[in-house]
Design a protein around this motif. Sequence first.
Motif, PDB file in Angstrom:
ATOM      1  N   GLU A 219       3.734   1.404  -1.589  1.00 21.03           N
ATOM      2  CA  GLU A 219       4.172   1.488  -2.984  1.00 21.03           C
ATOM      3  C   GLU A 219       3.039   2.023  -3.870  1.00 21.03           C
ATOM      4  O   GLU A 219       3.270   2.843  -4.752  1.00 21.03           O
ATOM      5  CB  GLU A 219       4.618   0.105  -3.469  1.00 21.03           C
ATOM      6  CG  GLU A 219       5.833   0.176  -4.341  1.00 21.03           C
ATOM      7  CD  GLU A 219       6.341  -1.196  -4.719  1.00 21.03           C
ATOM      8  OE1 GLU A 219       5.767  -2.202  -4.281  1.00 21.03           O
ATOM      9  OE2 GLU A 219       7.318  -1.242  -5.480  1.00 21.03           O
ATOM     10  N   ALA A 220       1.814   1.556  -3.578  1.00 24.63           N
ATOM     11  CA  ALA A 220       0.660   2.046  -4.335  1.00 24.63           C
ATOM     12  C   ALA A 220       0.518   3.549  -4.146  1.00 24.63           C
ATOM     13  O   ALA A 220       0.209   4.283  -5.085  1.00 24.63           O
ATOM     14  CB  ALA A 220      -0.607   1.328  -3.876  1.00 24.63           C
ATOM     15  N   ALA A 221       0.763   4.015  -2.917  1.00 27.17           N
ATOM     16  CA  ALA A 221       0.670   5.450  -2.659  1.00 27.17           C
ATOM     17  C   ALA A 221       1.792   6.192  -3.385  1.00 27.17           C
ATOM     18  O   ALA A 221       1.589   7.281  -3.918  1.00 27.17           O
ATOM     19  CB  ALA A 221       0.746   5.724  -1.163  1.00 27.17           C
ATOM     20  N   ARG A 222       2.969   5.559  -3.434  1.00 25.21           N
ATOM     21  CA  ARG A 222       4.080   6.214  -4.143  1.00 25.21           C
ATOM     22  C   ARG A 222       3.787   6.334  -5.630  1.00 25.21           C
ATOM     23  O   ARG A 222       4.228   7.276  -6.283  1.00 25.21           O
ATOM     24  CB  ARG A 222       5.374   5.421  -3.926  1.00 25.21           C
ATOM     25  CG  ARG A 222       5.990   5.675  -2.572  1.00 25.21           C
ATOM     26  CD  ARG A 222       7.498   5.572  -2.627  1.00 25.21           C
ATOM     27  NE  ARG A 222       7.958   4.281  -3.095  1.00 25.21           N
ATOM     28  CZ  ARG A 222       8.882   4.113  -4.034  1.00 25.21           C
ATOM     29  NH1 ARG A 222       9.445   5.154  -4.604  1.00 25.21           N
ATOM     30  NH2 ARG A 222       9.250   2.907  -4.397  1.00 25.21           N
ATOM     31  N   ALA A 223       3.027   5.347  -6.161  1.00 26.83           N
ATOM     32  CA  ALA A 223       2.687   5.384  -7.584  1.00 26.83           C
ATOM     33  C   ALA A 223       1.793   6.582  -7.919  1.00 26.83           C
ATOM     34  O   ALA A 223       1.676   6.966  -9.073  1.00 26.83           O
ATOM     35  CB  ALA A 223       2.015   4.087  -8.010  1.00 26.83           C
ATOM     36  N   LEU A 224       1.169   7.175  -6.888  1.00 23.14           N
ATOM     37  CA  LEU A 224       0.381   8.393  -7.119  1.00 23.14           C
ATOM     38  C   LEU A 224       1.271   9.619  -7.179  1.00 23.14           C
ATOM     39  O   LEU A 224       0.807  10.715  -7.452  1.00 23.14           O
ATOM     40  CB  LEU A 224      -0.656   8.585  -6.011  1.00 23.14           C
ATOM     41  CG  LEU A 224      -1.641   7.451  -5.750  1.00 23.14           C
ATOM     42  CD1 LEU A 224      -2.494   7.777  -4.546  1.00 23.14           C
ATOM     43  CD2 LEU A 224      -2.521   7.239  -6.964  1.00 23.14           C
ATOM     44  N   ARG A 225       2.537   9.442  -6.865  1.00 26.30           N
ATOM     45  CA  ARG A 225       3.560  10.499  -6.902  1.00 26.30           C
ATOM     46  C   ARG A 225       3.252  11.697  -6.015  1.00 26.30           C
ATOM     47  O   ARG A 225       3.359  12.829  -6.468  1.00 26.30           O
ATOM     48  CB  ARG A 225       3.764  11.029  -8.331  1.00 26.30           C
ATOM     49  CG  ARG A 225       3.702   9.995  -9.403  1.00 26.30           C
ATOM     50  CD  ARG A 225       5.019   9.418  -9.705  1.00 26.30           C
ATOM     51  NE  ARG A 225       4.872   8.395 -10.743  1.00 26.30           N
ATOM     52  CZ  ARG A 225       5.785   7.493 -11.011  1.00 26.30           C
ATOM     53  NH1 ARG A 225       6.916   7.492 -10.334  1.00 26.30           N
ATOM     54  NH2 ARG A 225       5.604   6.611 -11.942  1.00 26.30           N
TER      55      ARG A 225
ATOM     56  N   PHE B  38       0.809  -1.214   0.000  1.00 24.16           N
ATOM     57  CA  PHE B  38       0.000   0.000   0.000  1.00 24.16           C
ATOM     58  C   PHE B  38       0.845   1.268   0.000  1.00 24.16           C
ATOM     59  O   PHE B  38       0.426   2.299  -0.521  1.00 24.16           O
ATOM     60  CB  PHE B  38      -1.026  -0.003   1.145  1.00 24.16           C
ATOM     61  CG  PHE B  38      -0.477   0.212   2.529  1.00 24.16           C
ATOM     62  CD1 PHE B  38      -0.264   1.482   3.016  1.00 24.16           C
ATOM     63  CD2 PHE B  38      -0.199  -0.866   3.343  1.00 24.16           C
ATOM     64  CE1 PHE B  38       0.210   1.692   4.285  1.00 24.16           C
ATOM     65  CE2 PHE B  38       0.288  -0.676   4.619  1.00 24.16           C
ATOM     66  CZ  PHE B  38       0.499   0.605   5.091  1.00 24.16           C
TER      67      PHE B  38
END
Lengths: 232, 299
Positions: free
Chosen positions: B188-194, B186
Motif C-alpha cells: 500500500e505504501a508503494a501504491r501511495a507513490l503512484r 508495504f
Amino acid sequence: MTLLKVEDLKKYYYSGLFKKEVHRAVDGISFEIGRGKTLGLVGKSGCGKSTLGRTVLRLLEPTAGRVFFDGQDISGFKGSDLKSLGTRMQIIFQNPESCLNPRMKIYDAIAEPLRLHRLCDRDKERGRIQELIEAVSLSEELLFRYPGELSGGQLQRVAIARVLGMKPEFIVADEPTSMLDPLVQAQILFLLKKLQTEYGISFLFISHDMPVVEWMSDEIAFMEEGKIVGFR
Amino acid sequence: MTDMIEKIKLTEKAYLAEKRLVFGEFRKNRLAISGLLLIAVLCFLAMFAPEIAPHDPLAQKLDSRLLSPSSEYPFGTDELGRCIFSRVVYGTRVSLGIGLLVVAATSIAGTVLGLLSGYMGGFLDEAIMRGVDIVMAFPNIILALVIAGLLGPGFSSVVLALALTQWPVYARLVRGQVLSLRKRAFVEAARALRPSSFYIMRKHILPNCMGPVIVLGTLEIAHVIIFAAALSFLGLGIQPPDPEWGSMLKAGIPYLRTAPQLTFFPGLMIIFTVFSFNFAGDGLRDSFGQPANQEVLAR
C-alpha cells in the motif's frame, strides 16, 4: 488557508449474493484541513477511520463525494495528474514491521520515491539520503540492513524519512504510534511535530488514543459508524 | 600481537556463525545434503556423458546380446547388444533436460500468470483461473497423453505436453501469495507513490513470493522426470533408439525374468533422481522457514 477540503465523501462496500447488503464504511463526511495544521481523527476501531484516510488519498476509490486538494478536485484525477499527487500526499502506517518491503534494503526503501519521481540526480542521491536519515535521527550504519534487522521505532523513522524525501504537503498518519512502546511513541510524536513546523506539513492524524491526539492536533473530529459526530 | 590474533579469530568466528545461521537449516538436513550431492553427480553425468560412457549408446552388437554386467559392460547389454551403462548415462541428459526445461518454462509462465491474476483481479483473474480450472479438471496424465498423442512422439512434444499440464500449479501458488501480499502495508505504501502496477508487481510482489516458487520448482523437477518417463514408457515420449529411462524400461519388460538388468538399472536411475530432487526440495522448504505449504505439499 485551506489545503484539503473533503465534501460529502462516501465509501460503501457491497456484499452478499446480489450485492444488496451495504456496509457504509465512510458515510458522507466533510471536513477541511488548513496548511500546516493537524486534524485529529478519533473513533473506535472499525468505525471507518482508516478507510477514510485511504479514500481521501484515493488509495481507495470513493463511492461518492469530492476531495479538493490545494483548490483542485482530485476525485477524477488520472494518469500523470494522479502520479504527481504521489509526492504531495502521503501516508504513514500503523504497523512499522510491515510497512517496508522485507527484501529491500533501508537505503533503497528511502531512495525509491526519489528514483520513481526523479526528485534528485543520481550523484546527489547519497547526500540526500544522508540528510533524510539525519532529519529522523537514525544512524547511517542502518542504511544497508534489511527491515527485519531493525526495531519498530527505527522502522517507523525509516518510513517517515522515506515519505519526507518527497517533501509532501499532506500526510495521513494512520495510528503511527499505536504499536510502539510509550518512550518510542513520544519520540516519534516529537519528531512528527518538529517536522511539521519545519516543513509546514498538514496532517490527518488518526488515532484512538485521546491524549496523543489532543497533543498533536489543532482540531479533533470524532467519528462513529462512518460519520463524523462532532468537532472540537 | 596475540590479542590481535585473538580478535581476528573472534570476528572470523562471528562471521562463520552468521553464515551458519543462513545455511544452518539446510545443512542440518542430511537428506537434503545427500539429495544435493546426488543432483551434482547427475549433472556431472549429463555434462560429461561422452567421456564417461564406455560405448556408443546406439551401437548395436548382435553377438553380445543380453549380457550380464561385466568389466566390459558395467550394467550389461540389452536385447540389441547395446551397452546399458552408456545408455543410462546418456539418458541422464534427456531426463534432466526435460525436467529443467519444463520446470523453467512452467515456473516462469505460471508465475507471470499468477501475478497478473492475483494483482490485477477482475476479468483477467477470472479468465486465468478458469483456464487453470480447465487444465486441472482433467487428470494430468490423461491430458498429457492426449497432447503428446496429438503432437506425435518426440522430445519437444513431451516438453510441450508436460508444460501445458504443469503451469496451473505455479499460477495458483503465486496467486495465493499475491493475494496475501497485496494487503500488506508495504504494498500500500508503494501504491501511495503512484507507480505503474507493473512496477509494484516487479519490485514489491515478485521478490516476496519467489521462495515458495523455488521450492515448488525443485519438487516439480522430480515430478516431471517421472511423468516424462511414464510417457516414454507408454510409447508417446522419447522414441527408441534414443536412450531414455522410461523407454528402456518398456523395452526390457519381455526380458524381466531372463535379463533383469534391462529394467533394473534405468529404474534405479529414475528412483535416485526423483529422490534426490525431492530431498533437496524438502530441505529447501524447511530452510526457507515457511510452514509446509499445502500447495507445495500436495505434490
